[in-house]
Design an enzyme around this catalytic site. Structure first.
Site, PDB file in Angstrom:
ATOM      1  N   SER A  44      -8.252  -4.365   5.413  1.00  0.00           N
ATOM      2  CA  SER A  44      -8.870  -4.167   4.097  1.00  0.00           C
ATOM      3  C   SER A  44      -9.241  -5.492   3.416  1.00  0.00           C
ATOM      4  CB  SER A  44      -7.954  -3.327   3.198  1.00  0.00           C
ATOM      5  OG  SER A  44      -7.686  -2.072   3.779  1.00  0.00           O
TER       6      SER A  44
ATOM      7  N   ASP B  76       0.834  -1.202   0.000  1.00  0.00           N
ATOM      8  CA  ASP B  76       0.000   0.000   0.000  1.00  0.00           C
ATOM      9  C   ASP B  76       0.870   1.254   0.000  1.00  0.00           C
ATOM     10  OD1 ASP B  76      -2.399   1.363  -0.035  1.00  0.00           O
ATOM     11  OD2 ASP B  76      -2.674   1.300   2.134  1.00  0.00           O
ATOM     12  N   GLY B  77       0.323   2.310  -0.574  1.00  0.00           N
ATOM     13  CA  GLY B  77       1.022   3.600  -0.576  1.00  0.00           C
ATOM     14  C   GLY B  77       1.550   4.014  -1.942  1.00  0.00           C
TER      15      GLY B  77
ATOM     16  N   ARG C 248      -1.056   8.435 -10.509  1.00  0.00           N
ATOM     17  CA  ARG C 248      -1.070   7.261  -9.623  1.00  0.00           C
ATOM     18  C   ARG C 248      -0.476   6.025 -10.297  1.00  0.00           C
ATOM     19  NH1 ARG C 248      -4.167   7.303  -5.154  1.00  0.00           N
ATOM     20  NH2 ARG C 248      -4.471   5.069  -5.370  1.00  0.00           N
TER      21      ARG C 248
ATOM     22  N   ASN D 106     -11.048  -2.897  -5.309  1.00  0.00           N
ATOM     23  CA  ASN D 106     -10.242  -1.961  -6.100  1.00  0.00           C
ATOM     24  C   ASN D 106     -10.855  -1.646  -7.476  1.00  0.00           C
ATOM     25  OD1 ASN D 106      -7.068  -3.182  -4.779  1.00  0.00           O
ATOM     26  ND2 ASN D 106      -8.192  -1.345  -4.197  1.00  0.00           N
TER      27      ASN D 106
END
Ligand code: IPE
Ligand code: IPE
Ligand code: MG
Length: 242
Positions: free
Chosen positions: A198, A23-24, A36, A71
């Site tokens: 998550s 993540d990140g 992104r 997602n």
């Protein structure tokens, strides 16, 4: 050196299975004024190095959370970029051959594009006999969906008269999950500072140690993994005992 260690702990203190919630990537890109997708590309580059480090260190099972069932809510352009990275990753079997790594995809592959499904099928088949490390890629994975799928499989067996409801034990249920036959994760690492699972391996993490780190995934190095392993080695696991 924050969140880093130059070497891993002794082998006897290592987890058998680690799960990583990558993540990140988005925040890494944003901090650089990049789209992104560039964060995902940078994040994808880190995966191979971390898996090689797991193998070298002596961790036999690794699960990487690559795409969740949730997602798909992201913009089409971002989802396409993620699928393209996975497509490239899964069609390059050279690395798996070289590392003697077995690849298993956890998740519902049915809604994926046909060429990606074919790459997954081939990768799993070709690597099935590899023994140095098992690499699970959680792809279109959601833990609740996995549990419901397992319940349905068992219900079907019962309906067909091949299983009795009282024969459904924790062990039997575990075998109806994508991770069948593998040990439960001992350690879950989530970089990026978020402190939640998550929808990742909810059944399998019943007694896992959780470690949340501030580093963003594209900046994650083998030294960060060493740090995580040292934190794990210090924990006292009791499993409800004393
Ligand atoms: C993780 O990075 C990659 C996937 C979820 C596929 P994010 O894209 O979630 O990055 P942040 O959380 O927005 O920084
Ligand atoms: C979890 O990260 C999914 C993956 C790493 C693939 P997310 O970034 O999607 O999780 P939330 O939305 O912050 O909970
Ligand atoms: Mg995120």
């Amino acid at each position: 050196m924050k969140e880093r260690e130059s070497s891993p702990p002794e082998r006897e203190y290592l987890p058998r299975h680690i799960g990583i919630i990558m993540d990140g990537n988005g925040r890494w890109a944003r901090a650089r004024g990049l789209p992104r997708e560039m964060g995902h590309r940078a994040g994808a580059k880190v995966v191979g190095e971390i898996i090689r480090h797991c193998k070298k260190t002596g961790i036999p099972h690794v699960t990487i959370y690559a795409l969740s069932t949730e997602n798909w809510k992201r913009p089409r352009k971002e989802v396409d970029a993620l699928l393209e990275l996975l497509r490239r990753y899964l069609s390059d079997m050279e690395e798996y051959r070289r590392e003697n790594a077995r690849l298993i995809v956890l998740g519902d592959t049915a809604p994926l594009p046909p060429d990606l499904r074919e790459s997954i099928r081939k990768a799993q088949e070709e690597s099935a006999g590899n023994t140095a490390i098992t690499v699970n890629i959680a792809l279109n994975y959601g833990s609740r969906a996995e549990i419901v799928r397992g319940a349905r499989l068992l219900a079907q067996e019962c309906a067909e008269g091949r299983l009795l409801p009282e024969e459904i034990t924790e062990e039997r249920f575990s075998k109806a999950l994508y991770t069948a036959g593998q040990p439960d994760p001992d350690l879950i690492i989530r970089p990026s500072g978020e402190q939640r699972l998550s929808n990742f391996l909810l059944w399998q993490t019943a007694y896992a140690e959780l470690l949340f780190m501030d580093v963003l995934w594209p900046d994650f190095t083998p030294e960060h993994l060493n740090y995580a392993l040292h934190q794990y080695a210090r924990r006292s696991r009791r499993f409800g005992g004393v």
